[in-house]
Write an enzyme that holds these catalytic residues in place. Structure first.
Site, PDB file in Angstrom:
ATOM      1  N   ALA A  75       5.727   0.434  -6.909  1.00  0.00           N
ATOM      2  CA  ALA A  75       4.433   0.320  -6.228  1.00  0.00           C
ATOM      3  C   ALA A  75       4.185   1.571  -5.402  1.00  0.00           C
ATOM      4  CB  ALA A  75       4.410  -0.918  -5.332  1.00  0.00           C
ATOM      5  N   ASP A  76       2.916   1.867  -5.216  1.00  0.00           N
ATOM      6  CA  ASP A  76       2.554   2.964  -4.324  1.00  0.00           C
ATOM      7  C   ASP A  76       1.238   2.637  -3.635  1.00  0.00           C
ATOM      8  OD1 ASP A  76       3.450   5.737  -3.484  1.00  0.00           O
ATOM      9  OD2 ASP A  76       1.304   5.990  -3.842  1.00  0.00           O
TER      10      ASP A  76
END
Length: 196
Positions: A75-76
């Site tokens: 995730a970012d």
């Protein structure tokens, strides 16, 4: 809700992402992944978060031994003001500049999640709009002194003291924290369906 989703590997050491996965009963092992988080020239914010989420997931896949590999979730999160990405501040001074930019206005928080099993990857994107009240100098200084936002995109943590600054949120609270649970659940549900 343990058992609803298959076990995975999380390509993150973020305590917030770990807590959010645990909240929905996902069994996971944590992987310490390092990727270059610098935006590429003229890269759009959406492309940026997708690219990094996938890079983290792929790095996590490659880090595991070939036998017994688990699907990897990466995730970012990016805070975006006027199409400019505000990443993690390098220091307290940069955090102060970011808080000043966020003060008294709305901004977007984009969080991409990617899930890979090595052969293929799936993605989802959460887009939220967060509105900050106008911050006083004393509020900024007190928040900076807390150190809470120094390792967070946009220099703040919605789940901490910065919640006092947020007058409105449209979108996903967990997405602003760094792992949108609805979108993550979709990816994990798709993975579970494929295993049947």
């Amino acid at each position: 809700m343990r058992g609803l989703f298959p076990p995975i590997a999380l390509a993150s050491t973020s305590p917030r992402r770990q807590a959010l996965l645990a909240q929905i009963g996902v069994e996971f092992k944590r992987l310490d992944i390092k990727v270059d988080e610098s935006p590429q020239p003229a890269e759009r914010p959406t492309s940026y978060v997708y690219r990094l989420a996938l890079a983290k997931a792929r790095a996590g896949w490659g880090q595991q031994p070939p036998r017994g590999r688990l699907p990897v979730l990466g995730a970012d999160t990016a805070v975006v003001v006027e199409n400019e990405i505000l990443g993690k501040p390098a220091d307290r001074a940069q955090a102060g500049v970011m808080l000043t930019r966020l003060s008294g206005r709305s901004h977007q928080v984009l969080t991409a999640v990617a899930l890979t099993n090595g052969d293929e990857a799936q993605y989802r994107l959460s887009v939220s709009t967060v509105t900050f009240k106008r911050l006083t100098k004393d509020e900024c200084e007190a928040y900076l002194a807390s150190g809470e936002g120094l390792d967070k995109a946009g220099a703040y943590a919605i789940q901490g003291w910065a919640a006092l600054f947020i007058s409105r949120l449209e979108g996903s609270y967990s997405g602003v924290m760094g792992l949108p649970l609805y979108e993550t659940g979709e990816l994990l549900g798709n993975l579970q369906e494929r295993k049947k």
